[in-house]
Design a protein around this motif. Structure first.
Motif, PDB file in Angstrom:
ATOM      1  N   ALA A  18      -0.235 -31.820 -12.277  1.00  0.00           N
ATOM      2  CA  ALA A  18      -0.002 -32.565 -11.033  1.00  0.00           C
ATOM      3  C   ALA A  18      -1.098 -32.248 -10.009  1.00  0.00           C
ATOM      4  CB  ALA A  18       1.376 -32.239 -10.463  1.00  0.00           C
ATOM      5  N   VAL A  19      -1.472 -30.970  -9.924  1.00  0.00           N
ATOM      6  CA  VAL A  19      -2.533 -30.556  -8.993  1.00  0.00           C
ATOM      7  C   VAL A  19      -3.863 -31.183  -9.427  1.00  0.00           C
ATOM      8  CG1 VAL A  19      -3.878 -28.571  -8.189  1.00  0.00           C
ATOM      9  CG2 VAL A  19      -1.383 -28.425  -8.274  1.00  0.00           C
ATOM     10  N   ALA A  20      -4.170 -31.080 -10.717  1.00  0.00           N
ATOM     11  CA  ALA A  20      -5.438 -31.624 -11.230  1.00  0.00           C
ATOM     12  C   ALA A  20      -5.537 -33.133 -11.024  1.00  0.00           C
ATOM     13  CB  ALA A  20      -5.586 -31.287 -12.715  1.00  0.00           C
ATOM     14  N   ASP A  21      -4.398 -33.819 -11.132  1.00  0.00           N
ATOM     15  CA  ASP A  21      -4.378 -35.279 -10.987  1.00  0.00           C
ATOM     16  C   ASP A  21      -4.311 -35.734  -9.528  1.00  0.00           C
ATOM     17  OD1 ASP A  21      -4.430 -35.570 -13.746  1.00  0.00           O
ATOM     18  OD2 ASP A  21      -2.261 -35.851 -13.929  1.00  0.00           O
ATOM     19  N   GLY A  22      -4.253 -34.787  -8.589  1.00  0.00           N
ATOM     20  CA  GLY A  22      -4.183 -35.147  -7.180  1.00  0.00           C
ATOM     21  C   GLY A  22      -2.876 -35.822  -6.795  1.00  0.00           C
ATOM     22  N   ARG A  23      -1.782 -35.422  -7.462  1.00  0.00           N
ATOM     23  CA  ARG A  23      -0.491 -36.060  -7.201  1.00  0.00           C
ATOM     24  C   ARG A  23       0.359 -35.331  -6.166  1.00  0.00           C
ATOM     25  NH1 ARG A  23       2.518 -35.720 -11.782  1.00  0.00           N
ATOM     26  NH2 ARG A  23       1.031 -34.778 -13.203  1.00  0.00           N
ATOM     27  N   VAL A  24      -0.219 -34.307  -5.508  1.00  0.00           N
ATOM     28  CA  VAL A  24       0.520 -33.520  -4.516  1.00  0.00           C
ATOM     29  C   VAL A  24       0.014 -33.880  -3.120  1.00  0.00           C
ATOM     30  CG1 VAL A  24       1.192 -31.193  -3.799  1.00  0.00           C
ATOM     31  CG2 VAL A  24       0.654 -31.639  -6.210  1.00  0.00           C
ATOM     32  N   GLU A  25       0.891 -34.448  -2.325  1.00  0.00           N
ATOM     33  CA  GLU A  25       0.546 -34.865  -0.962  1.00  0.00           C
ATOM     34  C   GLU A  25       1.282 -33.958   0.015  1.00  0.00           C
ATOM     35  OE1 GLU A  25       1.499 -38.907   1.169  1.00  0.00           O
ATOM     36  OE2 GLU A  25       0.602 -39.286  -0.812  1.00  0.00           O
ATOM     37  N   ILE A  26       0.546 -33.065   0.675  1.00  0.00           N
ATOM     38  CA  ILE A  26       1.166 -32.076   1.548  1.00  0.00           C
ATOM     39  C   ILE A  26       1.171 -32.524   2.996  1.00  0.00           C
ATOM     40  CG2 ILE A  26       0.897 -29.725   2.473  1.00  0.00           C
ATOM     41  CD1 ILE A  26       0.204 -28.833  -0.296  1.00  0.00           C
ATOM     42  N   ASP A  27       2.301 -32.253   3.658  1.00  0.00           N
ATOM     43  CA  ASP A  27       2.429 -32.518   5.083  1.00  0.00           C
ATOM     44  C   ASP A  27       3.130 -31.298   5.680  1.00  0.00           C
ATOM     45  OD1 ASP A  27       2.689 -33.503   7.635  1.00  0.00           O
ATOM     46  OD2 ASP A  27       4.206 -34.999   7.128  1.00  0.00           O
ATOM     47  N   GLY A  28       2.348 -30.328   6.125  1.00  0.00           N
ATOM     48  CA  GLY A  28       2.925 -29.098   6.675  1.00  0.00           C
ATOM     49  C   GLY A  28       3.697 -28.337   5.612  1.00  0.00           C
ATOM     50  N   ASP A  29       4.980 -28.099   5.880  1.00  0.00           N
ATOM     51  CA  ASP A  29       5.820 -27.355   4.937  1.00  0.00           C
ATOM     52  C   ASP A  29       6.601 -28.275   4.009  1.00  0.00           C
ATOM     53  OD1 ASP A  29       4.965 -24.912   5.902  1.00  0.00           O
ATOM     54  OD2 ASP A  29       6.569 -24.765   7.383  1.00  0.00           O
ATOM     55  N   THR A  30       6.151 -29.524   3.898  1.00  0.00           N
ATOM     56  CA  THR A  30       6.788 -30.456   2.975  1.00  0.00           C
ATOM     57  C   THR A  30       5.708 -31.111   2.125  1.00  0.00           C
ATOM     58  OG1 THR A  30       6.649 -32.374   4.433  1.00  0.00           O
ATOM     59  CG2 THR A  30       8.615 -30.989   4.660  1.00  0.00           C
ATOM     60  N   ALA A  31       6.134 -31.706   1.044  1.00  0.00           N
ATOM     61  CA  ALA A  31       5.189 -32.418   0.183  1.00  0.00           C
ATOM     62  C   ALA A  31       5.913 -33.521  -0.564  1.00  0.00           C
ATOM     63  CB  ALA A  31       4.549 -31.465  -0.817  1.00  0.00           C
ATOM     64  N   ARG A  32       5.117 -34.482  -1.006  1.00  0.00           N
ATOM     65  CA  ARG A  32       5.595 -35.519  -1.914  1.00  0.00           C
ATOM     66  C   ARG A  32       4.728 -35.389  -3.155  1.00  0.00           C
ATOM     67  NH1 ARG A  32       8.888 -39.251  -0.135  1.00  0.00           N
ATOM     68  NH2 ARG A  32       8.038 -40.995  -1.293  1.00  0.00           N
ATOM     69  N   VAL A  33       5.380 -35.316  -4.305  1.00  0.00           N
ATOM     70  CA  VAL A  33       4.676 -35.136  -5.573  1.00  0.00           C
ATOM     71  C   VAL A  33       5.026 -36.301  -6.484  1.00  0.00           C
ATOM     72  CG1 VAL A  33       4.304 -33.604  -7.545  1.00  0.00           C
ATOM     73  CG2 VAL A  33       4.784 -32.623  -5.281  1.00  0.00           C
ATOM     74  N   ALA A  34       3.996 -37.037  -6.908  1.00  0.00           N
ATOM     75  CA  ALA A  34       4.211 -38.192  -7.782  1.00  0.00           C
ATOM     76  C   ALA A  34       4.359 -37.731  -9.229  1.00  0.00           C
ATOM     77  CB  ALA A  34       3.043 -39.165  -7.662  1.00  0.00           C
ATOM     78  N   SER A  35       5.229 -38.417  -9.968  1.00  0.00           N
ATOM     79  CA  SER A  35       5.397 -38.129 -11.394  1.00  0.00           C
ATOM     80  C   SER A  35       4.135 -38.570 -12.138  1.00  0.00           C
ATOM     81  CB  SER A  35       6.631 -38.850 -11.933  1.00  0.00           C
ATOM     82  OG  SER A  35       6.494 -40.247 -11.766  1.00  0.00           O
ATOM     83  N   SER A  36       3.986 -38.126 -13.379  1.00  0.00           N
ATOM     84  CA  SER A  36       2.761 -38.417 -14.136  1.00  0.00           C
ATOM     85  C   SER A  36       2.550 -39.915 -14.342  1.00  0.00           C
ATOM     86  CB  SER A  36       2.763 -37.691 -15.485  1.00  0.00           C
ATOM     87  OG  SER A  36       3.858 -38.103 -16.278  1.00  0.00           O
TER      88      SER A  36
END
Length: 155
Positions: free
Chosen positions: A19-37
Motif C-alpha cells: 500500500a505504501v509502495a503504491d501510494g495508496r495512503v493519504e494522510i491528514d494529520g492523525d487520520t488517513a484514508r487507505v485505498a484497497s489494491s
C-alpha cells in the motif's frame, strides 16, 4: 481500559508495504484514508499518538481484532514504524484482492504465491523476512490499543 490488538498476521505487513509502495495512503494529520489494491474500497485510519491508540475499519481490524494493513501502512507512512523502502518496492503493484479471491482468502496460499513471485524475481527472501520481522517487532513494541469508537468496514 482500552483493548489491546492481537498480533497482526505477517501477510498484513506485506500488504501494508504494498500500500505504501503504491501510494495508496493519504494522510491528514492523525487520520488517513487507505485505498484497497483494486481501489474499490477506501479504509479509514484514526490514530491518537498521545494515548497510544489506533483504529482502522478494514475487516481484519474490525472483525478479527488485529491491526490490519491500512493501520500498519499509516504507521509506516507517518514514520512511526521504520521500514526498508526496497522491501516496499518489491511489493508494489501486487493485486492483493485478486489473489485473495483466487485463493479463497487462504492467506497462506496468497503468501506463498507472493514469495514465489519475489523469489522468481531474485529477491533475497532471508533479507525480506528479516525486514518483515523487524516491522513486526516494532509493531509489538508500540503496544498500541484500540481507539474508540470503531467504524464499520466499507461495503
Amino acid at each position: 481500559m482500552a483493548a489491546d490488538w492481537k498480533p497482526s498476521p505477517v501477510i498484513k505487513i506485506y500488504e501494508a508495504l504494498g500500500a505504501v509502495a503504491d501510494g495508496r495512503v493519504e494522510i491528514d494529520g492523525d487520520t488517513a484514508r487507505v485505498a484497497s489494491s483494486d481501489k474499490a474500497k477506501t479504509y479509514d485510519v484514526r490514530h491518537d499518538p498521545a494515548a497510544g491508540s489506533i483504529t482502522a475499519n478494514d475487516n481484519g481490524s474490525y472483525w478479527q481484532g488485529y491491526l490490519g494493513y491500512p493501520g500498519i501502512a499509516y504507521l509506516m507512512e507517518r514514520g512511526v514504524i521504520a521500514y526498508d523502502g526496497g522491501l516496499a518496492e518489491e511489493l508494489a503493484g501486487v493485486p492483493w484482492k485478486e489473489l485473495a479471491t483466487r485463493y479463497r482468502n487462504d492467506w497462506a496460499k496468497v503468501e506463498q504465491h507472493v514469495r514465489d513471485d519475489l523469489s522468481g524475481r531474485g529477491v533475497d527472501l532471508d533479507r525480506f523476512d528479516a525486514g518483515l520481522a523487524e516491522i513486526a517487532g516494532q509493531l509489538e513494541k508500540l503496544a498500541l490499543t484500540k481507539l474508540s469508537p470503531r467504524l464499520r468496514p466499507p461495503k
